[in-house]
Design a protein around this motif. Structure first.
Motif, PDB file in Angstrom:
ATOM      1  N   SER A  52      -4.557   1.557  -0.668  1.00  0.00           N
ATOM      2  CA  SER A  52      -4.737   2.156  -1.996  1.00  0.00           C
ATOM      3  C   SER A  52      -3.418   2.718  -2.521  1.00  0.00           C
ATOM      4  N   GLY A 108       0.832  -1.191   0.000  1.00  0.00           N
ATOM      5  CA  GLY A 108       0.000   0.000   0.000  1.00  0.00           C
ATOM      6  C   GLY A 108       0.867   1.241   0.000  1.00  0.00           C
ATOM      7  N   SER A 111      -2.497   3.142   3.885  1.00  0.00           N
ATOM      8  CA  SER A 111      -3.676   2.770   3.113  1.00  0.00           C
ATOM      9  C   SER A 111      -3.303   1.649   2.158  1.00  0.00           C
ATOM     10  N   ARG A 145      -8.939  -1.195   2.699  1.00  0.00           N
ATOM     11  CA  ARG A 145      -9.721  -0.045   2.219  1.00  0.00           C
ATOM     12  C   ARG A 145      -9.736   1.025   3.300  1.00  0.00           C
TER      13      ARG A 145
END
Length: 197
Positions: free
Chosen positions: A55, A30, A53, A110
């Motif tokens: 992401s 991440g 994160s 997430r």
């Protein structure tokens, strides 16, 4: 030269991979961002935060910059290995770090997971804070931390002369009183006509 690289690459595919290396390779990657001021005043608290994160770095930085203060500096790091449970640690020998030095949290793939610390420095000058993440992974059935140095942040701590004088009034009083006493002593001796040796 190119042939040697090819031989090394071919050879590396036949070497057995250690279970810990396989585990590290399987970890989710991440991004992380550290938020801290570029400068701070001596003896004054300031916030430092770390967000991780699952992401990509771009969305994380967008989230962080939207909430960061105007004098905050944001440093982003891509490719950070994540585990479901992690500990974050803020390290700075020249700083007083309030709160737990090693904070543990559950990390989802997430959304953002954030750690926060309140920091102050009694020493002016260029100072460095380091952030370390500890992924909690199972190795041979035992939970084991795997540490990663994530980021380093340099900031300038500005001297606060007034606060220093308040905290060190004994030194200030001594520095002012001793010359004053010497002057009074010399004046009294001269006035009374007594010569100093």
């Amino acid at each position: 030269m190119v042939r040697y690289v090819k031989e090394v690459q071919d050879h590396s595919t036949t070497v057995a991979v250690h279970p810990v290396d396989r585990l590290l390779d399987s970890m989710t990657k991440g991004s992380a961002a550290i938020v801290a001021p570029m400068s701070a005043n001596q003896y004054e608290d300031f916030p430092v935060a770390l967000a991780v994160s699952g992401s990509a770095l771009g969305p994380l930085l967008a989230d962080i910059q939207a909430t960061a203060g105007p004098d905050s500096h944001v440093v982003g790091i891509a490719g950070v290995r994540l585990s479901p449970r992690m500990r974050a640690e803020l390290i700075g020998g020249d700083f007083e770090i309030q709160g737990e030095s090693l904070q543990e949290q559950a990390v989802a793939t997430r959304g953002n997971t954030t750690w926060q610390w309140t920091v102050r420095s009694a020493w002016p000058g260029e100072r460095t804070l380091r952030v370390r993440l500890h992924a909690l992974v199972l190795v041979q059935g035992q939970e084991t931390p795997r540490s990663f140095n994530v980021a380093e942040h340099r900031l300038t701590v500005r001297i606060d002369a007034t606060e220093w004088a308040i905290r060190n009034w004994q030194w200030v009083a001594s520095a002012l009183a001793l010359p004053l006493l010497a002057f009074v002593y010399q004046t009294l001796w001269k006035r009374n006509g007594i010569r100093t040796p």
